[in-house]
Write an enzyme that holds these catalytic residues in place. Structure first.
Site, PDB file in Angstrom:
ATOM      1  N   GLY A  86      11.427  12.627   4.611  1.00  0.00           N
ATOM      2  CA  GLY A  86      10.056  12.773   5.121  1.00  0.00           C
ATOM      3  C   GLY A  86       9.337  11.440   5.114  1.00  0.00           C
ATOM      4  O   GLY A  86       9.948  10.383   4.937  1.00  0.00           O
ATOM      5  N   GLY A 114       6.336   9.276   3.352  1.00  0.00           N
ATOM      6  CA  GLY A 114       5.488   9.175   2.169  1.00  0.00           C
ATOM      7  C   GLY A 114       4.243   8.385   2.504  1.00  0.00           C
ATOM      8  O   GLY A 114       3.960   8.101   3.669  1.00  0.00           O
ATOM      9  N   PHE A 168       3.689   5.366   2.039  1.00  0.00           N
ATOM     10  CA  PHE A 168       3.944   3.989   2.479  1.00  0.00           C
ATOM     11  C   PHE A 168       4.865   3.861   3.655  1.00  0.00           C
ATOM     12  O   PHE A 168       4.935   2.846   4.297  1.00  0.00           O
ATOM     13  CB  PHE A 168       4.612   3.203   1.355  1.00  0.00           C
ATOM     14  CG  PHE A 168       3.835   3.198   0.119  1.00  0.00           C
ATOM     15  CD1 PHE A 168       2.623   2.541   0.073  1.00  0.00           C
ATOM     16  CD2 PHE A 168       4.291   3.851  -1.001  1.00  0.00           C
ATOM     17  CE1 PHE A 168       1.882   2.539  -1.081  1.00  0.00           C
ATOM     18  CE2 PHE A 168       3.551   3.842  -2.154  1.00  0.00           C
ATOM     19  CZ  PHE A 168       2.344   3.194  -2.199  1.00  0.00           C
ATOM     20  N   LYS A 208      12.185   5.304  -1.399  1.00  0.00           N
ATOM     21  CA  LYS A 208      11.001   5.077  -0.571  1.00  0.00           C
ATOM     22  C   LYS A 208      11.074   3.659  -0.059  1.00  0.00           C
ATOM     23  O   LYS A 208      11.181   2.722  -0.846  1.00  0.00           O
ATOM     24  CB  LYS A 208       9.734   5.210  -1.410  1.00  0.00           C
ATOM     25  CG  LYS A 208       9.518   6.577  -1.994  1.00  0.00           C
ATOM     26  CD  LYS A 208       8.276   6.510  -2.849  1.00  0.00           C
ATOM     27  CE  LYS A 208       7.711   7.876  -3.102  1.00  0.00           C
ATOM     28  NZ  LYS A 208       6.286   7.798  -3.430  1.00  0.00           N
ATOM     29  N   ASP A 243     -10.503  -3.193 -20.432  1.00  0.00           N
ATOM     30  CA  ASP A 243     -11.482  -3.538 -21.463  1.00  0.00           C
ATOM     31  C   ASP A 243     -12.812  -3.927 -20.848  1.00  0.00           C
ATOM     32  O   ASP A 243     -13.869  -3.570 -21.356  1.00  0.00           O
ATOM     33  CB  ASP A 243     -10.962  -4.694 -22.322  1.00  0.00           C
ATOM     34  CG  ASP A 243      -9.890  -4.223 -23.275  1.00  0.00           C
ATOM     35  OD1 ASP A 243      -9.763  -2.997 -23.447  1.00  0.00           O
ATOM     36  OD2 ASP A 243      -9.186  -5.065 -23.826  1.00  0.00           O
TER      37      ASP A 243
HETATM   38  N1  ADE Z   1       9.700  13.422  -0.316  1.00  0.00           N
HETATM   39  C1  ADE Z   1       8.962  12.431  -0.804  1.00  0.00           C
HETATM   40  N2  ADE Z   1       9.365  12.116  -2.044  1.00  0.00           N
HETATM   41  C2  ADE Z   1      10.395  12.934  -2.354  1.00  0.00           C
HETATM   42  C3  ADE Z   1      11.213  13.126  -3.498  1.00  0.00           C
HETATM   43  N3  ADE Z   1      11.042  12.389  -4.569  1.00  0.00           N
HETATM   44  N4  ADE Z   1      12.143  14.077  -3.464  1.00  0.00           N
HETATM   45  C4  ADE Z   1      12.269  14.829  -2.353  1.00  0.00           C
HETATM   46  N5  ADE Z   1      11.550  14.713  -1.259  1.00  0.00           N
HETATM   47  C5  ADE Z   1      10.608  13.764  -1.251  1.00  0.00           C
END
Ligand code: ADE
Length: 310
Positions: free
Chosen positions: A32, A34, A36, A58, A158
């Protein structure tokens, strides 16, 4: 400028125990998108162990901006600082030598919770996959993960501690994609995505695509983000869970949300939501941030519920 990326608050060394060599990494199918860029299934081979470990990779898209690189490293720094919790996606490693930079995190085999709930809806000849008890259990696990983040607020400085501050600063804004589910049906909070810059008193995001429908009124109106604005977002996530992956405020445009909330409108109660859960959700949506419960308090509300009354 007086503002500073949180990446600057941590030292990220190129050579460290988390760095993986690229020839020990295999990239598989795309999972998929994310915060970024793209997310892929991946496998890594450890020097010391036989076999390969599945994980999620990622990757920043080629030609990503300097800001995107900084945000990416900020997420990494945050994950290193945080350590592990069963309800938070854990760090597996990274490949930061050579381009493109890759972040390796735990794989959540069942993907994001919203899609899982939608797939599990009742259809002709098939009963709903997730019982109300299971939906409550999802909430409990998310609260557990969020309480861990609340309690480990690593962004706290801090410098800022001198200021009288009622709430700690929010780590990130919740939205549906932030909750992933693994093979054991364990919810994992993920995507420490949106960048925050320290701007005197409070954090403001630099991202232009904001999850408006998950944002608290003070975030929308005054760009104030605290753990209490995360609690508001959790209320919206509860609504998504009990509507089995419904789309909040579907008939409204982002530009109208703040007015709508200020006029007192709230999302309608999903059909399957028990009244106790409804009460919690309404509390999360208190106009005054102080009146919203903390995640630490919410743990108690969700624990021991399944065996109790539904
Ligand atoms: N899609 C985005 N991050 C994922 C992950 N860690 N595991 C499965 N699908 C994802």
């Amino acid at each position: 400028v007086g503002s500073e990326n949180i990446y600057d608050l941590f030292e990220v060394h190129d050579k460290d125990v988390w760095e993986f060599e690229r020839h020990n990494l295999w990239i598989g199918p795309k999972l998929g998108n994310g915060a970024f860029g793209e997310v892929f299934q991946a496998w890594i081979a450890h020097q010391s162990a036989d076999g390969k470990q599945a994980c999620a990779a990622k990757r920043l898209p080629p030609g990503a901006s300097y800001e995107a690189h900084q945000d990416f490293r900020a997420e990494l720094a945050l994950m290193k600082e945080l350590g592990t919790h069963p309800n938070v996606i854990g760090l597996v490693g990274h490949c930061f030598q050579d381009e493109p930079p890759i972040l390796l995190v735990e794989l959540a085999e069942l993907g994001n919770l919203r899609d899982l709930l939608r797939k599990g809806r009742a259809s002709e000849g098939r009963a709903q996959s997730h019982s109300v008890g299971q939906l409550i259990e999802f909430c409990r696990q998310i609260v557990n993960g969020m309480a861990f983040l609340e309690q480990n607020d690593v962004i706290h400085r801090d410098l800022a501690a001198r200021n009288v501050r009622r709430h700690r600063l929010a780590k990130f804004e919740f939205k549906h994609l932030c909750v992933l589910v693994d093979q054991q049906m364990t919810c994992k909070v993920s995507d420490f995505g949106l960048a925050r810059t320290l701007d005197g008193e409070q954090y403001t995001t630099t991202t232009t695509r904001l999850p408006v429908k998950w944002m608290a009124p003070e975030s929308l109106g005054r760009r104030i983000y605290t753990t209490k604005s995360d609690v508001w977002a959790f209320g919206v996530t509860m609504w998504e869970i009990f509507s089995l992956g419904g789309t909040p405020y579907q008939e409204y445009r982002n530009a109208h949300i703040l007015n709508l909330l200020e006029s007192g409108y709230r999302l309608p109660v999903p059909m399957q939501m028990p009244s106790k859960a409804h009460g919690i959700m309404q509390q999360c949506w208190s106009m005054e941030a102080e009146e919203r419960p903390a995640f630490a308090e919410l743990i108690g509300s969700f624990t021991g519920w399944r065996s109790e009354s539904l």
